[in-house]
Design an enzyme around this catalytic site. Structure first.
Site, PDB file in Angstrom:
ATOM      1  N   ARG A   1     -65.324  36.697  18.046  1.00  0.00           N
ATOM      2  CA  ARG A   1     -65.014  35.275  17.859  1.00  0.00           C
ATOM      3  C   ARG A   1     -64.383  35.003  16.498  1.00  0.00           C
ATOM      4  O   ARG A   1     -64.545  33.921  15.931  1.00  0.00           O
ATOM      5  CB  ARG A   1     -66.262  34.401  18.031  1.00  0.00           C
ATOM      6  CG  ARG A   1     -66.812  34.404  19.450  1.00  0.00           C
ATOM      7  CD  ARG A   1     -67.928  33.386  19.611  1.00  0.00           C
ATOM      8  NE  ARG A   1     -68.609  33.564  20.885  1.00  0.00           N
ATOM      9  CZ  ARG A   1     -69.896  33.306  21.089  1.00  0.00           C
ATOM     10  NH1 ARG A   1     -70.648  32.874  20.088  1.00  0.00           N
ATOM     11  NH2 ARG A   1     -70.434  33.472  22.275  1.00  0.00           N
TER      12      ARG A   1
ATOM     13  N   ARG B   1     -63.397  28.537  16.385  1.00  0.00           N
ATOM     14  CA  ARG B   1     -63.726  27.250  15.783  1.00  0.00           C
ATOM     15  C   ARG B   1     -64.073  27.307  14.301  1.00  0.00           C
ATOM     16  O   ARG B   1     -64.112  26.273  13.638  1.00  0.00           O
ATOM     17  CB  ARG B   1     -64.887  26.618  16.559  1.00  0.00           C
ATOM     18  CG  ARG B   1     -64.468  26.119  17.936  1.00  0.00           C
ATOM     19  CD  ARG B   1     -65.671  25.661  18.739  1.00  0.00           C
ATOM     20  NE  ARG B   1     -66.522  26.773  19.103  1.00  0.00           N
ATOM     21  CZ  ARG B   1     -67.708  26.646  19.685  1.00  0.00           C
ATOM     22  NH1 ARG B   1     -68.191  25.441  19.921  1.00  0.00           N
ATOM     23  NH2 ARG B   1     -68.418  27.706  20.021  1.00  0.00           N
TER      24      ARG B   1
ATOM     25  N   ARG C   1     -55.459  23.746  18.525  1.00  0.00           N
ATOM     26  CA  ARG C   1     -56.130  23.514  19.800  1.00  0.00           C
ATOM     27  C   ARG C   1     -56.372  22.039  20.087  1.00  0.00           C
ATOM     28  O   ARG C   1     -56.823  21.682  21.186  1.00  0.00           O
ATOM     29  CB  ARG C   1     -57.494  24.226  19.805  1.00  0.00           C
ATOM     30  CG  ARG C   1     -57.542  25.663  20.300  1.00  0.00           C
ATOM     31  CD  ARG C   1     -57.448  25.816  21.818  1.00  0.00           C
ATOM     32  NE  ARG C   1     -58.195  24.844  22.575  1.00  0.00           N
ATOM     33  CZ  ARG C   1     -59.508  24.896  22.824  1.00  0.00           C
ATOM     34  NH1 ARG C   1     -60.231  25.892  22.354  1.00  0.00           N
ATOM     35  NH2 ARG C   1     -60.097  23.959  23.533  1.00  0.00           N
TER      36      ARG C   1
ATOM     37  N   ASP D   1     -60.758  33.986  27.497  1.00  0.00           N
ATOM     38  CA  ASP D   1     -62.145  33.702  27.863  1.00  0.00           C
ATOM     39  C   ASP D   1     -62.515  34.603  29.027  1.00  0.00           C
ATOM     40  O   ASP D   1     -61.639  34.974  29.835  1.00  0.00           O
ATOM     41  CB  ASP D   1     -62.320  32.235  28.258  1.00  0.00           C
ATOM     42  CG  ASP D   1     -63.792  31.866  28.410  1.00  0.00           C
ATOM     43  OD1 ASP D   1     -64.404  31.443  27.408  1.00  0.00           O
ATOM     44  OD2 ASP D   1     -64.345  32.036  29.519  1.00  0.00           O
TER      45      ASP D   1
ATOM     46  N   TYR E   1     -72.715  33.817  35.882  1.00  0.00           N
ATOM     47  CA  TYR E   1     -72.057  32.515  35.869  1.00  0.00           C
ATOM     48  C   TYR E   1     -71.755  32.031  37.291  1.00  0.00           C
ATOM     49  O   TYR E   1     -71.950  30.865  37.630  1.00  0.00           O
ATOM     50  CB  TYR E   1     -70.759  32.576  35.068  1.00  0.00           C
ATOM     51  CG  TYR E   1     -70.946  32.468  33.575  1.00  0.00           C
ATOM     52  CD1 TYR E   1     -71.488  31.325  33.009  1.00  0.00           C
ATOM     53  CD2 TYR E   1     -70.562  33.500  32.725  1.00  0.00           C
ATOM     54  CE1 TYR E   1     -71.656  31.209  31.633  1.00  0.00           C
ATOM     55  CE2 TYR E   1     -70.725  33.401  31.349  1.00  0.00           C
ATOM     56  CZ  TYR E   1     -71.272  32.251  30.814  1.00  0.00           C
ATOM     57  OH  TYR E   1     -71.442  32.142  29.462  1.00  0.00           O
TER      58      TYR E   1
END
Length: 355
Positions: free
Chosen positions: A38, A42, A51, A87, A162
């Site tokens: 990551r 962010r 973004r 992702d 998921y």
């Protein structure tokens, strides 16, 4: 050809002698290579800026935007490898699964997979389903030059969780209900996901990725016996499918201290270790012949720089006798991490390990 072998009959790529790929092959390195899970995300103000107003899955399908985001931490931190910005649910979206990534929640599947009839929705992934991946990696490899690009995908168990749960789950009730209650349906589900995952990794490798990482984010929820019986065959299938490409294969999961040996046995060349297990103990659990990746606690980066360096030194000391160490965090960069702390950590590891 194994990723630990020199290529035979093939020209060496610009990235072949990079510190990162040398460490993956367990060869002597000029310094311990560093990258962060990551690292593109962010924690970077430049990421948040580009973004802004763009949904996560939409951003993964814009090659120029993917290229910019992937390059940002390489420019800022001087890391030894880039990780492709995407992702784990991208290949599922590409084959028509109705899902979205909800801010603050994560991937949410509109109609979970619970029955044998539901399996028919998991068709094979074709390269033409993800043309934006091929285009973005082409742009990236030209920009990166001698810096390796790591491709990645979600492992079959985590994707299955998921799909079966319908979204993130703390206890994986529906997942385990299928795994224990209908083992054949479970095995068939993971087998299909293994094929989809392998196809997604092959697209990335053939476009120019220098290594691949298989993320099994949720597999730490299983016992070793359940992992060996119900998960390992599918993960092995993925690793076997890309073995002939000769790129290093990294395997990482969270809370997987009891599974480290099995995760290496599944076919990885490099085993990622979270922060809960010291690297010298991880060496014992994984056994010989594997490089290790990790494993500073991401939360350490919120401490003063001196404390960060002390904890990083502990990681380096634990890996001192290991032929093949890639410095990383024990999980992903936390969103509120100070980017300067990451840059300082790269500088510290490089300086401390310069040969």
């Amino acid at each position: 050809m194994s990723a630990n072998d020199a290529p035979t009959g093939h020209p060496q790529t610009a990235t072949y002698d990079s510190a990162f790929l040398k460490a993956c092959r367990r060869e002597p390195v000029p310094h311990t290579p560093v990258w962060f899970m990551r690292q593109a995300g962010r924690s970077l103000p430049e990421y948040r800026k580009v973004r802004e107003g763009i949904a996560m899955l939409d951003s993964c399908m814009q090659p120029e935007l993917v290229t910019e985001i992937t390059l940002q931490p390489v420019r800022r931190h001087g890391v030894d490898a880039a990780i492709y910005f995407s992702d784990i649910v991208v290949p599922l979206k590409a084959i028509g699964i109705d899902l979205d990534i909800k801010p603050g929640i994560g991937p949410v599947v509109e109609n979970p997979i619970r029955t044998r009839a539901d399996l028919e929705r998991l068709r094979p992934l074709e390269p033409t389903d993800v043309p934006y991946v091929t285009e973005a990696i082409g742009l990236l490899t030209r920009e990166l030059g001698a810096t390796p690009l790591i491709g990645f995908a979600g492992a079959p168990f985590t994707l299955a969780s998921y799909l079966v749960e319908g979204g993130p789950s703390r206890n994986h009730e529906q997942t385990k209900a299928m795994m224990y209650g209908d083992p054949q349906l479970w095995a068939d589900l993971l087998d299909r996901l293994a094929d989809i995952t392998a196809a997604f990794l092959k697209v990335q490798i053939e476009a120019g990725a220098s290594a691949v990482q298989l993320f099994d984010s949720w597999v730490g929820a299983l016992s070793p016996a359940d992992y060996r019986r119900a998960v390992m065959p599918a993960s092995t299938k993925v690793f076997d499918a890309v073995a002939g490409h000769g790129v290093p294969r990294i395997h990482f999961g969270v809370g997987t201290g009891e599974l480290l040996g099995l995760m290496g046995e599944a076919g990885a060349d490099v085993v990622g270790v979270d922060w809960r297990v010291p690297l010298d103990e991880a060496v014992r659990r994984v056994g010989p012949g594997k490089a290790l990746q990790g494993n500073l606690d991401p939360a350490v980066l919120f401490a003063p720089r001196e404390a960060v360096e002390t904890k990083a030194r502990e990681v380096l000391d634990a890996a001192a006798d290991l032929p093949g160490h890639v410095f990383n965090l024990g999980h992903g960069v936390l969103p509120t991490t100070d980017p300067g702390a990451l840059t300082g950590l790269v500088e510290y590891v490089h300086a401390q390990t310069a040969r």
